[in-house]
Design a protein around this motif. Sequence first.
Motif, PDB file in Angstrom:
ATOM      1  N   LEU A  12       0.817  -1.221   0.000  1.00 19.09           N
ATOM      2  CA  LEU A  12       0.000   0.000   0.000  1.00 19.09           C
ATOM      3  C   LEU A  12       0.848   1.267   0.000  1.00 19.09           C
ATOM      4  CD1 LEU A  12      -2.702  -1.052   2.635  1.00 19.09           C
ATOM      5  CD2 LEU A  12      -2.826  -1.218   0.125  1.00 19.09           C
ATOM      6  N   GLY A  14       2.464   4.557  -0.552  1.00 19.92           N
ATOM      7  CA  GLY A  14       2.102   5.596  -1.504  1.00 19.92           C
ATOM      8  C   GLY A  14       1.030   6.495  -0.936  1.00 19.92           C
ATOM      9  N   TRP A  16      -2.903   8.103  -1.014  1.00 22.23           N
ATOM     10  CA  TRP A  16      -4.277   7.662  -1.240  1.00 22.23           C
ATOM     11  C   TRP A  16      -5.219   8.819  -0.962  1.00 22.23           C
ATOM     12  CZ3 TRP A  16      -5.348   2.504  -2.575  1.00 22.23           C
ATOM     13  CH2 TRP A  16      -4.243   1.655  -2.575  1.00 22.23           C
ATOM     14  N   THR A  31      -1.371   8.544   3.629  1.00 22.86           N
ATOM     15  CA  THR A  31      -0.150   8.006   3.037  1.00 22.86           C
ATOM     16  C   THR A  31       0.269   6.773   3.820  1.00 22.86           C
ATOM     17  OG1 THR A  31       1.274   9.412   4.389  1.00 22.86           O
ATOM     18  CG2 THR A  31       0.688  10.244   2.210  1.00 22.86           C
ATOM     19  N   LYS A 116      -6.930  -3.965  -6.251  1.00 20.41           N
ATOM     20  CA  LYS A 116      -5.926  -3.203  -6.973  1.00 20.41           C
ATOM     21  C   LYS A 116      -6.231  -1.709  -6.896  1.00 20.41           C
ATOM     22  CE  LYS A 116      -3.735  -2.798 -11.506  1.00 20.41           C
ATOM     23  NZ  LYS A 116      -2.575  -2.209 -10.973  1.00 20.41           N
ATOM     24  N   ASP A 117      -5.331  -0.962  -6.281  1.00 18.11           N
ATOM     25  CA  ASP A 117      -5.415   0.494  -6.177  1.00 18.11           C
ATOM     26  C   ASP A 117      -6.673   0.985  -5.458  1.00 18.11           C
ATOM     27  OD1 ASP A 117      -2.952   0.751  -7.435  1.00 18.11           O
ATOM     28  OD2 ASP A 117      -3.859   0.806  -9.423  1.00 18.11           O
ATOM     29  N   ARG A 118      -7.251   0.144  -4.584  1.00 21.05           N
ATOM     30  CA  ARG A 118      -8.457   0.521  -3.827  1.00 21.05           C
ATOM     31  C   ARG A 118      -8.405  -0.112  -2.437  1.00 21.05           C
ATOM     32  NH1 ARG A 118     -13.994   1.937  -4.107  1.00 21.05           N
ATOM     33  NH2 ARG A 118     -15.312   0.531  -2.920  1.00 21.05           N
ATOM     34  N   ALA A 140      -8.688   5.496  -3.003  1.00 16.72           N
ATOM     35  CA  ALA A 140      -8.077   5.102  -4.272  1.00 16.72           C
ATOM     36  C   ALA A 140      -6.645   5.612  -4.287  1.00 16.72           C
ATOM     37  CB  ALA A 140      -8.857   5.685  -5.447  1.00 16.72           C
ATOM     38  N   ARG A 141      -5.757   4.817  -4.890  1.00 14.50           N
ATOM     39  CA  ARG A 141      -4.362   5.234  -4.985  1.00 14.50           C
ATOM     40  C   ARG A 141      -4.264   6.503  -5.821  1.00 14.50           C
ATOM     41  NH1 ARG A 141       0.319   2.591  -3.883  1.00 14.50           N
ATOM     42  NH2 ARG A 141      -0.693   0.545  -3.800  1.00 14.50           N
ATOM     43  N   LYS A 142      -3.530   7.475  -5.297  1.00 11.62           N
ATOM     44  CA  LYS A 142      -3.343   8.743  -5.988  1.00 11.62           C
ATOM     45  C   LYS A 142      -2.261   8.566  -7.041  1.00 11.62           C
ATOM     46  CE  LYS A 142      -2.727  13.605  -4.884  1.00 11.62           C
ATOM     47  NZ  LYS A 142      -2.449  14.555  -3.808  1.00 11.62           N
ATOM     48  N   ARG A 143      -2.528   9.009  -8.219  1.00  9.19           N
ATOM     49  CA  ARG A 143      -1.572   8.881  -9.323  1.00  9.19           C
ATOM     50  C   ARG A 143      -0.762  10.128  -9.487  1.00  9.19           C
ATOM     51  NH1 ARG A 143      -0.995   3.719 -10.154  1.00  9.19           N
ATOM     52  NH2 ARG A 143      -2.954   2.680 -10.375  1.00  9.19           N
TER      53      ARG A 143
END
Length: 143
Positions: A12, A14, A16, A31, A116-118, A140-143
């Motif tokens: 995880l 990263g 969010w 984070t 995935k990314d959630r 959700a993962r922040k891009r």
Amino acid sequence: DDRSAFEAIKALAGSWEGTASGSPKQPVAETFRLVAGGSVVEEDMFPGTPHEMLTMYHMDGDRLMLTHYCMAGNQPRLRFEKTGKPGVIRFAFDGGTNLKPETDDHMHEATFVLAKDRIEAEWVGWDKGARKDATTFVLARKR
């Protein structure tokens, strides 16, 4: 198992963003980062706000634990519990500091559903020895 759950939490790392339950729903930024040589995952909830809280995830031998550093000034400790459901990580109360669980308001359990990314996370609070409320975070993962 505990080790696999810890590896999933490490993934995880990263930034969010999303919402927390309530009326109205509240925007949330979080984070996750690896610290202490990758042996601990730090979750920073509401960074830079008066509601900022930290949760630290780590292995204690072969057991996955977390300590939640709450804005209430207590530090509940929770241990991983197997659910038998892929992607579901659950923690149950296992003591803490600066709190009396039979009388004090505190975080008592947490369940994470990872995709995935959630992340969907439910944090359950207790007060006076009984379930008080639950807050659900959808991130959700922040891009």
